[in-house]
Design an enzyme around this catalytic site. Structure first.
Site, mmCIF file in Angstrom:
data_model
loop_
_atom_site.group_PDB
_atom_site.id
_atom_site.type_symbol
_atom_site.label_atom_id
_atom_site.label_comp_id
_atom_site.label_asym_id
_atom_site.label_seq_id
_atom_site.Cartn_x
_atom_site.Cartn_y
_atom_site.Cartn_z
ATOM 1 C CD GLU A 1 -5.747 31.132 -7.272
ATOM 2 O OE1 GLU A 1 -6.466 30.126 -7.467
ATOM 3 O OE2 GLU A 1 -4.507 31.099 -7.375
ATOM 4 N N GLY B 1 0.828 -1.204 0.000
ATOM 5 C CA GLY B 1 0.000 0.000 0.000
ATOM 6 C C GLY B 1 0.855 1.244 0.000
ATOM 7 N N GLY C 1 1.502 5.610 4.555
ATOM 8 C CA GLY C 1 0.482 6.215 5.396
ATOM 9 C C GLY C 1 -0.862 5.534 5.380
#
Length: 640
Positions: free
Chosen positions: A456, A233, A236
């Site tokens: 933005e 995996g 974390g």
């Protein structure tokens, strides 16, 4: 009486596993002899130099005279006799007064007196008694010569004692296993109830625990206990946490180690430690061995990173031999964890060694909510906290990220002198984890703030007008980390597969900021550097990896993962010709240009909304989704 009963087993375990952490620091085997040796050695050196300094010197210096005065007394006839002992000269006058002086060690007193004017007749009449001096100087010289040898011997003794790691005969224990045995009171308190978001992995490992607790239940049906379980995996995702849960649930001894503990600069040490670890495991059968980061010793053999005698390869060979050496009556299960299964040697992954491969994947939305419930357990939460909303806003985060998120929220609540963790702290902690803490101390010029606001705003308007793009959750021009501003997306759901239309919309949304700068200021800035990097990488992946180009077709011309061996990707040849490379460049250019034109069309037709949104951002700095939709004239959909 409880402490006396527990102490002997713990000491025996540590001596068996070679763990120096369990030694009594006051015991005779941990440095007491060494400390006494160094004490006596330092004391001997001090005595040596002290005696060298003080011995041979007269205690009374009041009657010391020079050799020139001795010569004057001889010339005047005042001397009764002279006594010479080494370099010490004692002159006795006719009235009985003794005087002392010193001469050169390698010169005769007679020659010195002649040099100072004493005649031969005066010397012949002068009685001189010469006595043999004690051989203290020779003894001291020998001691000084031996002192460096003593220091070197003591240094090597210290190194040999430290290399063993504790206990008696430490130098002979260098090849002993350093795995930690967890049993009874030392077993971790983590259980499967503390693990969330990995239901399938938990089920696989629960079966392993059940195998070891009730082997006869499976043996009655002819089932064979798996020898090895490999957990794979991303970092974390909770592989080590699952191993701790296995140790907490299992009623058998649990040996914990890391792949790096087997690798040493001395050839053969790793293989010796592997043999010792498996010998201990056989003595404590049934038991579990956990090896974290097994890719440290389990990577491909013969990869050009060392010859056949490479220490890592010898350690891997010993692991393979030991795993094959188990008989049917030995109930030992090996659990290993890695985030690089692609570099493991195929011999490790075949049936009979690591029989099961447990994938610990990134959690979905429901799994993230369960993980948040685990990490918020026992923490005071405000009534407005909705963990389902937090889980929806954290796509792609793993268990470690979510644990850090909750911890950051608790720190923020404590800093604000609150008695509970509110929704505001959790939302802000998401931004802290993703982009870093807010940098309100960064002062931008009015021109830079205006460029950031329009940049933005361009992203937000383009994303909101695209069918397959993520919805806009928040817009801010407050600096966080390296970002001067950002738009936080809000995915409708977690997606495993993505279509070409979704990738094209993602490219268009990424180019929205660059197009907005060109529409308003007639020239671009460096603010779109990261956007352009992501656009180029994604467009090239669409052509060379995902087969989403009609001109190239369904071909994969580039590997998705980099070569695991450093430097080998430099020598790899491209699996396509120069003509195909030219067509790839043309397709990447075509895809990017198409996304750029779409973004420009959207912003051109909504330029008034772009200006309104940017000016509002300059005033408020942060806009939530509800305010954003009101500004662009879109109603927020009702939640059923």
């Amino acid at each position: 009486m409880a402490p006396e009963k527990k102490t002997p087993p713990r000491d025996k375990r540590n001596n068996r596993t070679g763990n120096s952490g369990g030694q009594d620091p006051k015991g005779p085997g941990n440095g007491s002899f060494l400390s006494r040796s160094w004490f006596w050695l330092v004391l001997a050196v001090l005595i040596l130099f002290g005696s060298r300094f003080f011995l041979g010197r007269p205690t009374d210096t009041s009657n010391m005279i020079g050799l020139n005065e001795v010569a004057q007394h001889v010339q005047n006839g005042d001397v009764n006799r002279i006594e010479v002992q080494g370099d010490l000269v004692t002159v006795v006058l006719r009235d009985g007064t003794p005087l002392r002086s010193r001469k050169e060690t390698d010169q005769s007193l007679l020659e010195t007196l002649k040099t100072l004017g004493v005649t031969e007749e005066q010397l012949q009449e002068l009685p001189i008694d010469v006595e043999s001096a004690p051989n203290n100087a020779a003894i001291f010289n020998w001691l000084i010569m031996l002192l460096p040898m003593i220091l070197i011997f003591g240094f090597f003794l210290f190194i040999m004692r430290q290399a063993g790691g504790g206990g008696q005969n430490r130098a002979m224990q260098f090849g002993r296993s350093r795995a930690r045995k967890l049993d009874n009171a030392d077993r971790p308190s983590v259980t499967f109830a503390d693990v969330a978001g990995s239901d399938e992995a938990k089920q696989e490992l629960q079966e392993v625990v059940e195998f070891l607790k009730e082997p006869q239940k499976f043996a009655a049906l002819g089932a064979r206990i798996p020898k090895g379980v490999l957990m794979v995996g991303a970092p974390g995702t909770g592989k080590t946490l699952l191993a701790k849960a296995v140790a907490g649930e299992a009623g058998v001894p649990f040996f914990s180690s890391s792949g790096s503990e087997f690798v040493e600069m001395f050839v053969g040490v790793g293989a010796s430690r592997v043999r010792d670890l498996f010998e201990q495991a056989k003595k404590n059968s049934p038991c579990i061995i956990f090896i974290d980061e097994i890719d440290a010793v389990g990577r491909h053999r013969g990869a050009g990173l060392g010859g056949g005698n490479d220490e890592r390869e010898q350690t891997l060979n010993q692991i393979l031999v030991e795993m094959d050496g188990f008989d049917s009556e030995t109930n030992i299960v090996i659990i290993a964890a890695t985030n690089r299964p692609d570099i493991l040697d195929p011999a490790l992954l075949r049936p009979g060694r690591f029989d099961r491969k447990v994938v610990v994947d990134r959690p979905d939305r429901r799994g993230r909510k369960a993980i948040l419930e685990v990490h918020t357990r026992g923490k005071p939460l405000a009534p407005d906290v909705d963990l389902d909303v937090i889980a929806a806003q954290t796509p792609g985060m793993v268990g470690a990220d979510l644990e850090n998120l909750v911890n950051e929220a608790a720190i923020l609540a404590a800093r604000r002198n609150k008695r509970s963790i509110g929704m505001d702290e959790l939302v802000e902690s998401i931004e802290r984890v993703m982009a870093g803490p807010a940098r309100r101390s960064r002062v931008l010029t009015p021109e830079d703030r205006k460029v950031v606001a329009y940049h933005e705003a361009g992203h937000a308007i383009v994303m909101e007008h695209l069918e397959h793009a993520d919805r806009v959750s928040k817009i801010t021009i407050v600096s966080r980390g390296q970002a001067l501003g950002y738009v936080m997306p809000l995915p409708a759901e977690d997606r495993t597969l993505k279509s070409r239309a979704e990738y094209e919309d993602e490219l268009t949304g990424l180019l929205g900021g660059r197009v907005a700068e060109e529409l308003i200021f007639a020239e671009p800035s460096t603010g779109a550097t990261n956007d352009l990097e992501r656009v180029t990488k994604l467009a090239k992946a669409m052509v060379t990896r995902y087969g989403m180009s009609d001109a190239i077709g369904p071909l994969q011309l580039q590997r998705g993962d980099s070569n695991p061996f450093m430097g080998l990707e430099i020598g790899e040849q491209r699996p396509y010709s120069e003509e195909v490379a030219r067509r790839i460049d043309q397709e990447v250019r075509r895809i990017v240009d198409a996304a750029y034109i779409r973004a420009r069309d959207i912003l051109t037709s909504n330029k008034d909304k772009l200006v309104l949104l940017a000016e509002t951002l300059l005033e408020k700095e942060v806009l939530e989704r509800k305010e954003f939709l009101a500004l662009i004239g879109k109603a927020q959909p009702s939640q059923s």
